[in-house]
Write a protein that holds these residues in place. Structure first.
Motif: not given
Length: 343
Positions: A46-69
């Motif tokens: 959804m991010e790569g295809a630009g769907w979120t932008d088209e839907a008016g959603l600004d997703l501020k992404l934070t990458r995590f290395s693990s579930g516990p983090a």
């Protein structure tokens, strides 16, 4: 005449300002945590295809290395939306983090891949016999790598050993580590097998012709829940329309992954493996028998309850979790009313 043109221009500009402001107001910013793994591929699509932008959603992404983090970040009040495993979701909810699972992402995604003599031990033998034969012939237990305790791959491995195979977990040597180390350990011959997921399964089989998957998710824990889309309850309350749009896009991305994984591959590769794996490998992994993308949260509720009960028995879920309270299926039901998710 010049003053007339200036007045008309000013009037036109004034007329445009409210709509521009309205368009800006229609956008919603959501803080989104994710792990760079194939089971949460819907986010990458959804991010790569630009769907979120088209839907008016600004997703501020934070990458995590693990579930516990990610659970630690949740406990400190961060993140509105989480793309991670059902295991960390249960841990967070059990520890008082007010979140809801609003959609599934994948099901039965774990596989046990074996290499070398341990893979050979499965020829014509069931798993219990293969483990016993390897131990006898090599005077040591088979070493199996997986993700940290409490993770879905770890829990599924333990469940498979105890409930499906019927052996004590001490019959094997379980070594826990991060995803990248699992792959490295397998390829280096440091372990005999791994309970893991795609694209590790495809990468290892592509580089080691003797490696093979000896148990799929359906063998290890039938209908096993995997990654999920979860939302903090405050975000559900404050941004109901944005969350509805997000779930709708999640369903849309799931259908693309199910029906046209080759189209999804470029988007997924941008997020997974730091682009160190080829698009062909990503395409193979997305079409793998272990890539069972599924958005319907109803489909994983019972298996989540099974997993939670088992985790309490083995001590990886320290506090009880109310599985029914963990899920909110109403948003998925609303956006899919009258539709069919499966191709």
């Amino acid at each position: 005449m010049r003053r007339l043109f200036q007045w008309v221009g000013a009037l036109a500009l004034t007329a445009l300002l409210p709509s521009a402001a309205l368009a800006q107001d229609d956008r919603t910013t959501l803080e989104v945590g994710y792990m760079p793994i194939l089971p949460v591929a819907q986010l990458f699509v959804m991010e790569g295809a630009g769907w979120t932008d088209e839907a008016g959603l600004d997703l501020k992404l934070t990458r995590f290395s693990s579930g516990p983090a990610m659970v630690q970040a949740l406990a400190s009040g961060k993140l509105d939306v989480m793309n991670f495993g059902i295991g960390p979701a249960m841990v967070a909810r059990a520890n008082g983090v007010p979140l809801k699972v609003v959609a599934s992402s994948i099901q039965e995604q774990i596989g046990l891949i074996a290499r070398g003599d341990f893979a050979d031990a499965f020829d014509g033998n069931d798993a219990a016999t293969a483990i016993a034969r390897f131990t006898e012939e090599h005077d040591r237990k088979p070493k199996i790598a997986t993700f940290p305790s409490g993770s879905v791959p770890y829990t599924v491995l333990r469940y498979w050993l105890q409930e499906q195979v019927g052996v004590d977990p001490d019959a094997v040597d379980i070594v826990t580590m991060g995803a990248s180390r699992v792959q490295q350990s397998l390829l280096a011959g440091a372990v005999d097998a791994a309970s893991t997921l795609e694209p590790i399964l495809s990468v290892v089989q592509g580089r080691d012709p003797d490696a093979r998957v000896v148990a799929r998710g359906s063998d290890m824990l039938p209908n096993q829940p995997g990654a999920v889309l979860a939302v903090r309850e405050s975000a559900l309350k404050d941004h109901p329309e944005a969350i509805r749009k997000l779930v709708a896009l999640h369903v849309r991305a799931t259908k693309l992954l199910q029906q046209h994984p080759e189209q999804a591959a470029p988007y997924v590769r941008d997020f997974v493996g730091k682009r160190l794996i080829s698009e062909d490998t990503v395409r193979t992994a997305l079409a793998s028998p272990s890539s069972n993308y599924l958005a319907d949260p109803h489909a994983i509720v019972d298996a989540t309850r099974t997993m939670a009960d088992f985790q309490k028995r083995i001590g990886t879920l320290k506090k009880p979790v109310d599985v029914d309270a963990l899920f909110d299926t109403s948003i998925y039901d609303a956006v899919t009313a009258g539709e069919s998710e499966t191709p």
